[in-house]
Design an enzyme around this catalytic site. Structure first.
Site, PDB file in Angstrom:
ATOM      1  N   CYS A   2      55.591  72.551  26.906  1.00 39.43           N
ATOM      2  CA  CYS A   2      56.870  71.973  26.491  1.00 39.43           C
ATOM      3  C   CYS A   2      56.621  71.229  25.201  1.00 39.43           C
ATOM      4  O   CYS A   2      56.010  70.152  25.192  1.00 39.43           O
ATOM      5  CB  CYS A   2      57.412  71.028  27.566  1.00 39.43           C
ATOM      6  SG  CYS A   2      58.951  70.209  27.089  1.00 39.43           S
ATOM      7  N   GLU A 106      61.978  76.749  24.226  1.00 39.22           N
ATOM      8  CA  GLU A 106      60.762  77.549  24.273  1.00 39.22           C
ATOM      9  C   GLU A 106      60.976  78.773  23.399  1.00 39.22           C
ATOM     10  O   GLU A 106      62.118  79.156  23.114  1.00 39.22           O
ATOM     11  CB  GLU A 106      60.427  77.946  25.711  1.00 39.22           C
ATOM     12  CG  GLU A 106      59.013  78.470  25.904  1.00 39.22           C
ATOM     13  CD  GLU A 106      57.958  77.522  25.384  1.00 39.22           C
ATOM     14  OE1 GLU A 106      57.507  77.738  24.222  1.00 39.22           O
ATOM     15  OE2 GLU A 106      57.589  76.576  26.091  1.00 39.22           O
TER      16      GLU A 106
END
Length: 244
Positions: A2, A106
């Site tokens: 992340c 992402e």
């Protein structure tokens, strides 16, 4: 992994949602939070047991670190090494926290080698309560720096179409255990660090400009009209701005 997330909610709404009791910090919204930047974190006060909402810097600096230069490298902590790795084991035992997010970003690689950015939120439109760790580090000049890291785990089957890792999104019923309000052994805590159900996630393509830290506006969450994602990754963005 992340490496970017977004948190646009009003801090007062987050304080209600996470049931924090300290004065609500005045913190601006961000649609592109990056490592070394400040975001809001939920911690449990060691004496009163109450939840507090505080601004901390993203990128863990262990107490024993000589300086802060490696903080960005510790933006994430793998769930499978928390109890053993020197950088995380003390915080795992004593300083667990929850990182509120409206969602995260992402990047997915295609067969031609290109990359497409995706936003990920909860289909419910509620904030994510992501498992994290925090630390307090004292500089040689005597100033305190409080930092946090985001815990990641294996991706569920939907998130796995974008990337093989994802943040640990805790269900609300696990908040007390993770924060230490309920007695729990290390193995019980580690059992909380699993991927959320795939059906809980909405994933949609967004503009690749999110990869530039200087880009920070609500338009980053709009669906990229030029993207051609697989059907499983072309959800309608949930209502991430509704009052809490």
């Amino acid at each position: 992994m992340c490496g970017r997330f977004f948190l646009q909610r009003d801090p007062a709404g987050l304080a209600r949602y996470f049931e924090t009791v300290n004065p609500t910090p005045n913190h601006p919204p961000s649609w592109n939070v990056a490592p070394t930047q400040t975001s809001l974190v939920v911690r449990r006060h060691p004496e009163s047991g109450a939840r507090h909402l505080d601004p901390l810097r993203w990128g863990l600096v262990p107490r024993w670190a000589k300086d802060t230069k490696d903080a960005a490298k510790l933006m994430n902590a793998r769930a499978d090494g928390l109890a053993e790795k020197p950088s995380f084991r003390d915080a795992f035992a004593k300083r667990r926290c929850i990182v509120p997010m409206d969602g995260f970003y992402e990047w997915r690689k295609d067969e031609a080698g290109g990359r497409q950015a995706y936003a990920v939120g909860l289909t419910s439109g509620e904030p994510m309560g992501v498992a994290g760790l925090w630390e307090g580090w004292k500089s040689p000049e005597g100033e305190w720096l409080r930092t946090f890291t985001v815990i990641t785990t294996d991706a569920n089957e939907k998130q796995g179409l974008v990337h093989h890792r994802m943040p640990v999104i805790l269900p609300p019923e696990a908040f007390d255990a993770w924060l230490g309000a309920e007695p729990a052994e290390a193995h019980d805590l580690l059992e909380l660090l699993v991927p959320c159900p795939a059906e809980d996630l909405a994933i949609w393509p967004v503009d690749n400009r999110v990869g530039r830290v200087a880009e920070n506006d609500a338009g980053l969450l709009r669906r990229d009209p030029l993207a051609q994602p697989p059907p499983e990754l072309d959800d309608a963005p949930p209502d991430l701005a509704r009052p809490l």
